[in-house]
Structure formats: C-alpha cells, structure tokens
Design an enzyme around this catalytic site. Structure first.
Site, short mmCIF file in Angstrom:
data_model
loop_
_atom_site.label_atom_id
_atom_site.label_comp_id
_atom_site.label_asym_id
_atom_site.label_seq_id
_atom_site.Cartn_x
_atom_site.Cartn_y
_atom_site.Cartn_z
CG ASN A 25 -1.74 1.24 1.39
OD1 ASN A 25 -1.78 2.06 0.47
ND2 ASN A 25 -2.40 1.39 2.52
CE LYS A 27 -0.14 3.12 4.83
NZ LYS A 27 0.01 3.18 6.27
CG HIS A 110 -5.82 1.88 5.37
ND1 HIS A 110 -5.34 2.77 6.31
CD2 HIS A 110 -4.81 1.00 5.13
CE1 HIS A 110 -4.09 2.43 6.62
NE2 HIS A 110 -3.74 1.37 5.91
CD GLU A 112 -2.79 5.38 6.85
OE1 GLU A 112 -2.83 5.44 5.61
OE2 GLU A 112 -1.86 4.84 7.48
CD GLU A 182 -3.38 -2.46 7.28
OE1 GLU A 182 -2.28 -2.66 6.78
OE2 GLU A 182 -4.04 -1.43 7.06
N GLY A 188 2.77 2.11 10.83
CA GLY A 188 3.74 3.20 10.69
C GLY A 188 4.48 3.52 11.98
CB SER A 227 5.47 -2.03 11.83
OG SER A 227 5.10 -0.68 12.11
#
Ligand code: 13P
Length: 265
Positions: A25, A27, A110, A112, A182, A188, A227
């Site tokens: 991904n 992003k 996701h 985010e 996730e 991250g 990660s």
C-alpha cells in the site's frame, strides 16, 4: 466409515486452499517518476514464488503502472473509490472507472480513511459491495486502537467492522474478498504485533467467520498489516492463520518488498 474418511481429507484441503498475498500500500507517496521507477524495479527483479504480489498505488498513477505491469505477475490495486457508478461527486473516482485500468483489488476501510476521511462502517460496506459488483476483489481493512486493545475490546471492534459488511453483502460474498487485520497501533509505528499476537487475532477472526460459513472461513485470506518488513515478515507469515501482508512503508523499497514476497513463497 464416512466421518473417519472426511476428517483427514478436509484437513488436506484446508492446508492447500490459501495462497499467500503480499500487498503493498503505497499510500500518498511517490511522484510520477518515482512510481514508475519503483514499479519497474519490482517487475524487473521479481523472482516468482508461490504467492501473489499486489501493489495498491495512488489512483493518479494507475494508468502508468497498469501499462508497466502488464504481462508481469504483479497485480494492481487501488486504495479507495466511491461506491456510486457516476454522478455529482466532485473529486471522487468510481470503481468501474478503476476497472478500465486492469485494477483487480480495492482497499476498503483502511484505518487512515476511517479516521481521517470519515469512512464509517456503512460507507465501507458500500465500497466493498461496489468492488464486487465490478469484478474487483475488496480487501476489507479492520483494526483496533491501542486503547481498545488495552480494554480487551479488540475482537468486539473487529467483529463490528466485519458484521457491517456481512450485513450488506452476505457471508458468501467473502468468497471473492480478503480481510486485512491492521492494528492501528502497529501502523507506521515500527511496533509490529508479535507473531503470537497476530496469530491469536487471525485465528479468532477465522473462527468468527466459520460460525457463519465454514467453507468461506477456511478459504478466506486474512492478511496482517502494521510495520511488516523484510526482517519480521518470515515469522509473521509462518503463522497458520496469516495468509499474507499489507505493507506500507516497506513496500516503497523494491528490495525490501520483494524480500517479504520471497518469505511468503
Ligand atoms: P506500515 O507497513 O507502514 O506500518 O503500514 C501498514 C499499512 O497501513 C498498510 O495498509
């Protein structure tokens, strides 16, 4: 006799039905030239193993990357789309537009997008449905915050996120979908879930799906994301209920990404 015969046969099928999927991904990263360079590097240095390889690129790069990966083993995915086919939705892209660019996967839900762009469970379910209607495989991303984990709410949170989609499309629709666990605290942050932590959640998730449909649960690819990198992938991917990875940062370096892919084979 039959029950004795069916047990082992079922077990063999269960062991062989799930291919690993390694999904990058990107992003909101990569200029046009960086995107072309990265994808070219992946295509050129890819040593095929028995696993699927997918890159989910920013939509503006889809045309370039789709040409670049044609005739390779690399699959193409998008990171977001609107559920309506067309209309007055300024700034949005529909799933059927994506299909024109040989996009075969769509990330939905996701964290985010859930946290920053108001993608709630209903919208996620509609996007999931639109992906399926257009022949794309949705990857349903789910995950808990650190606070939720500390309060022992992880499974409740994941179930609510999955339930909203099951309610919209039915359990059988998951025959053409993937799930990506996730944990938000691992995204991250460099703080990967341990293989045991991830396996525990994946196993519980599969059991939850199995309560509704055993065959769907057995065949469902459940990816881990957060990660994952070239150093920890092998151990994570070796867990029986981890069927691949959804990789952010490490997918922006072709060598690291391909190392993860090799670990899956
Ligand atoms: P990182 O691999 O950078 O933690 O990102 C994970 C992720 O969000 C993939 O969708």
């Amino acid at each position: 006799m039959r029950p004795f015969v069916r047990g082992p046969i079922l077990l063999i099928l269960m062991n062989h039905s799930r291919t690993q999927l390694i999904a990058g991904n990107w992003k909101m990263n990569c200029s046009r030239s960086e995107a072309i360079q990265l994808a070219s590097h992946v295509v050129a240095t890819l040593k095929p193993v028995d696993a699927q390889l997918l890159i989910c690129v920013p939509s503006i790069h889809l045309a370039d990357i789709s040409r670049l990966i044609a005739n390779s083993r690399v699959l193409l995915g998008a990171q977001n789309a609107h559920w309506q086919e067309k209309g007055a939705y300024t700034g949005e892209i529909s799933v059927n537009m994506l299909a024109d660019y040989q996009v075969s996967y769509l990330l939905v839900g996701h964290s985010e997008r859930r946290q920053m762009f108001a993608d709630d469970n209903k919208k996620v379910a509609l996007k999931f449905e639109a992906a399926l209607k257009n022949g794309l495989t949705p990857i349903l991303c789910i995950g808990e915050t650190l606070e939720q984990r500390q309060q022992n709410l992880t499974l409740n949170v994941l179930q609510v996120q999955c339930e909203a989609v099951v309610k919209q499309v039915g359990i059988k629709a998951f025959a053409n979908a993937c799930v990506a666990y996730e944990p938000i605290w691992a995204i991250g942050t460099g703080q990967t879930a341990t293989p045991e932590q991830a396996q525990q959640v994946h196993q519980a998730l599969r059991a939850w799906f199995a309560e509704q449909d055993e065959e769907i649960a057995t065949n469902l690819q459940i990816l881990y994301g957060g990660s994952m990198n070239a150093g920890n992938a092998e151990e994570l991917l070796a867990q029986p209920d981890i069927d691949g990875g959804l990789i952010g940062g490490a997918s922006l370096k072709a060598d690291a990404f391909l190392k993860i892919y090799s670990a899956a084979g």
